[in-house]
Write a protein that holds these residues in place. Structure first.
Motif, PDB file in Angstrom:
ATOM      1  N   LEU A  65      43.800  51.571  53.952  1.00 21.83           N
ATOM      2  CA  LEU A  65      43.029  52.071  52.873  1.00 21.83           C
ATOM      3  C   LEU A  65      43.440  51.723  51.402  1.00 21.83           C
ATOM      4  O   LEU A  65      42.711  51.294  50.780  1.00 21.83           O
ATOM      5  N   GLN A  66      44.611  51.861  51.140  1.00 23.05           N
ATOM      6  CA  GLN A  66      45.139  51.866  49.797  1.00 23.05           C
ATOM      7  C   GLN A  66      45.424  50.319  49.783  1.00 23.05           C
ATOM      8  O   GLN A  66      45.005  49.751  48.618  1.00 23.05           O
ATOM      9  N   ASP A  67      45.596  49.598  50.767  1.00 18.59           N
ATOM     10  CA  ASP A  67      45.713  47.923  50.370  1.00 18.59           C
ATOM     11  C   ASP A  67      44.405  47.509  50.166  1.00 18.59           C
ATOM     12  O   ASP A  67      44.023  46.572  49.405  1.00 18.59           O
ATOM     13  N   LEU A  68      43.391  48.106  51.054  1.00 19.43           N
ATOM     14  CA  LEU A  68      41.904  47.576  50.557  1.00 19.43           C
ATOM     15  C   LEU A  68      41.400  48.064  49.298  1.00 19.43           C
ATOM     16  O   LEU A  68      40.809  47.280  48.639  1.00 19.43           O
ATOM     17  N   LYS A  69      41.863  49.189  48.897  1.00 19.23           N
ATOM     18  CA  LYS A  69      41.505  49.531  47.473  1.00 19.23           C
ATOM     19  C   LYS A  69      42.143  48.476  46.422  1.00 19.23           C
ATOM     20  O   LYS A  69      41.368  48.071  45.541  1.00 19.23           O
ATOM     21  N   LYS A  70      43.280  48.460  46.828  1.00 19.93           N
ATOM     22  CA  LYS A  70      44.312  47.063  45.625  1.00 19.93           C
ATOM     23  C   LYS A  70      43.510  46.003  45.851  1.00 19.93           C
ATOM     24  O   LYS A  70      43.275  45.296  44.685  1.00 19.93           O
ATOM     25  N   THR A  71      43.040  45.650  46.950  1.00 17.88           N
ATOM     26  CA  THR A  71      42.692  44.349  46.989  1.00 17.88           C
ATOM     27  C   THR A  71      41.039  44.295  46.473  1.00 17.88           C
ATOM     28  O   THR A  71      40.717  43.244  45.613  1.00 17.88           O
ATOM     29  N   ALA A  72      40.260  45.070  46.616  1.00 18.02           N
ATOM     30  CA  ALA A  72      39.137  45.367  45.815  1.00 18.02           C
ATOM     31  C   ALA A  72      39.046  45.453  44.633  1.00 18.02           C
ATOM     32  O   ALA A  72      38.340  44.692  43.501  1.00 18.02           O
ATOM     33  N   TYR A  73      40.115  46.072  43.868  1.00 21.64           N
ATOM     34  CA  TYR A  73      40.369  46.134  42.442  1.00 21.64           C
ATOM     35  C   TYR A  73      40.581  44.756  42.089  1.00 21.64           C
ATOM     36  O   TYR A  73      40.228  44.345  40.884  1.00 21.64           O
ATOM     37  N   LEU A  75      40.195  42.001  43.168  1.00 20.82           N
ATOM     38  CA  LEU A  75      38.696  41.038  43.231  1.00 20.82           C
ATOM     39  C   LEU A  75      37.923  41.260  41.986  1.00 20.82           C
ATOM     40  O   LEU A  75      37.283  40.600  41.274  1.00 20.82           O
ATOM     41  N   ASP A  76      37.689  42.562  41.711  1.00 21.41           N
ATOM     42  CA  ASP A  76      36.825  43.239  40.767  1.00 21.41           C
ATOM     43  C   ASP A  76      37.354  42.553  39.300  1.00 21.41           C
ATOM     44  O   ASP A  76      36.467  42.154  38.563  1.00 21.41           O
ATOM     45  N   THR A  77      38.476  42.685  39.041  1.00 22.73           N
ATOM     46  CA  THR A  77      39.061  42.357  37.794  1.00 22.73           C
ATOM     47  C   THR A  77      39.167  41.078  37.489  1.00 22.73           C
ATOM     48  O   THR A  77      39.106  40.360  36.414  1.00 22.73           O
ATOM     49  N   ARG A  78      39.260  40.089  38.688  1.00 16.40           N
ATOM     50  CA  ARG A  78      39.084  38.597  38.315  1.00 16.40           C
ATOM     51  C   ARG A  78      37.483  38.189  37.967  1.00 16.40           C
ATOM     52  O   ARG A  78      37.293  37.415  37.469  1.00 16.40           O
TER      53      ARG A  78
END
Length: 78
Positions: A65-73, A75-78
């Motif tokens: 879940l932490q990895d998914l949150k980091k990935t989503a963040y 992707l959002d910042t790009r």
């Protein structure tokens, strides 16, 4: 002319082999030390200090879940 002894010797030897081989096998099994299922090569962790399977699964899901949150963040910042 053949002597009757060799004809009788073959069944006797065969019977002796048939009885001896399983006997040797059973004795070998009795003399060998059985391997316990809790013994694995290179591991000697007592059961009290090993986490349960549910704890492993929970920790794995937390990390995923932490990895998914980091990935989503990211992707959002790009």
């Amino acid at each position: 002319r053949e002597a009757p002894i060799p004809k009788m010797l073959a069944p006797c030897l065969l019977r002796r082999v048939v009885l001896t081989v399983p006997l040797v096998f059973v004795v070998a099994l009795l003399l060998t030390e059985p391997v316990r299922s809790d013994q694995e090569a290179g591991t000697a962790i007592p059961a009290e200090s090993r986490p349960c399977v549910d704890c492993h699964a929970f920790e794995f899901m937390q990390r995923a879940l932490q990895d998914l949150k980091k990935t989503a963040y990211n992707l959002d910042t790009r």
